[in-house]
Design a protein around this motif. Structure first.
Motif, PDB file in Angstrom:
ATOM      1  N   VAL A 196      -2.957  18.183 -38.700  1.00  0.00           N
ATOM      2  CA  VAL A 196      -3.496  17.431 -37.559  1.00  0.00           C
ATOM      3  C   VAL A 196      -4.032  16.101 -38.057  1.00  0.00           C
ATOM      4  O   VAL A 196      -4.931  16.057 -38.907  1.00  0.00           O
ATOM      5  CB  VAL A 196      -4.622  18.212 -36.855  1.00  0.00           C
ATOM      6  N   GLU A 206      -1.575  12.909 -33.975  1.00  0.00           N
ATOM      7  CA  GLU A 206      -0.287  13.603 -34.078  1.00  0.00           C
ATOM      8  C   GLU A 206      -0.443  14.959 -34.755  1.00  0.00           C
ATOM      9  O   GLU A 206      -1.152  15.107 -35.743  1.00  0.00           O
ATOM     10  CB  GLU A 206       0.702  12.746 -34.860  1.00  0.00           C
ATOM     11  N   VAL A 207       0.243  15.941 -34.196  1.00  0.00           N
ATOM     12  CA  VAL A 207       0.239  17.295 -34.749  1.00  0.00           C
ATOM     13  C   VAL A 207       1.644  17.611 -35.252  1.00  0.00           C
ATOM     14  O   VAL A 207       2.606  17.540 -34.488  1.00  0.00           O
ATOM     15  CB  VAL A 207      -0.193  18.334 -33.695  1.00  0.00           C
ATOM     16  N   THR A 208       1.765  17.931 -36.530  1.00  0.00           N
ATOM     17  CA  THR A 208       3.065  18.284 -37.098  1.00  0.00           C
ATOM     18  C   THR A 208       3.006  19.705 -37.634  1.00  0.00           C
ATOM     19  O   THR A 208       1.975  20.144 -38.150  1.00  0.00           O
ATOM     20  CB  THR A 208       3.459  17.320 -38.230  1.00  0.00           C
ATOM     21  N   ASP A 255       1.367  23.293 -30.318  1.00  0.00           N
ATOM     22  CA  ASP A 255       1.526  22.815 -28.941  1.00  0.00           C
ATOM     23  C   ASP A 255       0.213  22.907 -28.172  1.00  0.00           C
ATOM     24  O   ASP A 255      -0.129  22.018 -27.381  1.00  0.00           O
ATOM     25  CB  ASP A 255       2.604  23.629 -28.215  1.00  0.00           C
ATOM     26  N   GLU A 292      -4.210  15.812 -25.432  1.00  0.00           N
ATOM     27  CA  GLU A 292      -3.697  14.954 -24.362  1.00  0.00           C
ATOM     28  C   GLU A 292      -4.534  15.090 -23.096  1.00  0.00           C
ATOM     29  O   GLU A 292      -4.781  14.105 -22.391  1.00  0.00           O
ATOM     30  CB  GLU A 292      -2.232  15.298 -24.088  1.00  0.00           C
ATOM     31  N   THR A 329      -1.999  20.036 -29.234  1.00  0.00           N
ATOM     32  CA  THR A 329      -1.514  18.781 -28.650  1.00  0.00           C
ATOM     33  C   THR A 329      -1.869  18.690 -27.175  1.00  0.00           C
ATOM     34  O   THR A 329      -2.322  17.639 -26.694  1.00  0.00           O
ATOM     35  CB  THR A 329       0.011  18.669 -28.827  1.00  0.00           C
ATOM     36  N   GLU A 330      -1.680  19.779 -26.433  1.00  0.00           N
ATOM     37  CA  GLU A 330      -1.985  19.780 -25.002  1.00  0.00           C
ATOM     38  C   GLU A 330      -3.464  19.528 -24.740  1.00  0.00           C
ATOM     39  O   GLU A 330      -3.840  18.774 -23.836  1.00  0.00           O
ATOM     40  CB  GLU A 330      -1.559  21.112 -24.383  1.00  0.00           C
TER      41      GLU A 330
END
Length: 204
Positions: A94, A85-87, A159, A166, A162-163
């Motif tokens: 991270v 998870e990235v917040t 973002d 994923e 995260t991309e």
């Protein structure tokens, strides 16, 4: 594709300071006057160490296979499949995909002013040129405005991280080990600064 994210303003100022210190170091050597010169050298050394740690070393590298986070004293390397998870708040955090450990990125950050400005952008409707004095917004420009509405640069980098994570999981890449090591360069810089302080104290 490799992407590097750091504070460009701090990075440029950091190298300006290094050039300033180099010129002053030459002057101190040529005009050495005992303890006063050593004290001046120690002060410059300590300030240079701080600037190196805060302005020059921190960088976030989005590389082909790994995310590399260089903080003042440590370097963390995370394979993309190991990124969890990235917040994003004032800084990006991270988490590891497996385990409870996480790493805080020193750059980029989002200041309160930048966050408020981004939120204002998100609330402002896109102009469509209803008056002659208003610029006409194309569909591409409007799409870009909507994509970045309410987001800071730190949000955008979050973002991107995260991309990539994923995408790595979709390719079924293995979640390799996350490594964190002490920064030898930072320790060396701090060691030199401390040595200058000790020398300044010992010189009569």
């Amino acid at each position: 594709m490799k992407q590097a994210f750091r504070s460009k303003f701090a990075y440029v100022l950091g190298w300006v300071w290094v050039a300033f210190v180099a010129a002053n170091a030459v002057d101190l050597v040529l005009r050495y006057s005992g303890k006063s010169s050593m004290v001046a050298g120690a002060v410059l050394g300590v300030l240079t160490a701080l600037i190196y740690l805060i302005a020059l070393r921190p960088v976030t590298l989005l590389q082909e296979r790994v995310l590399t986070v260089r903080n003042p004293f440590r370097t963390t390397v995370m394979p993309w499949a190991s990124v969890g998870e990235v917040t994003v708040s004032h800084a990006i955090t991270v988490a590891q995909a497996e385990g409870e450990e996480s790493v805080r990125l020193w750059t980029p950050t989002a200041t309160a002013r930048e966050r408020a400005k981004a939120q204002g952008r998100g609330m402002a409707p896109a102009r469509r040129g209803r008056l002659r004095t208003e610029p006409t917004v194309t569909k591409a420009e409007q799409a870009a405005q909507e994509a970045f509405a309410g987001k800071t640069h730190a949000d955008w980098v979050g973002d991107q991280i995260t991309e990539r994570a994923e995408a790595a999981r979709r390719r079924k890449e293995e979640a390799g080990p996350v490594t964190t090591t002490w920064a030898a360069d930072s320790l060396a810089v701090v060691g030199v600064a401390l040595a200058l302080v000790v020398a300044a104290l010992l010189v009569p």
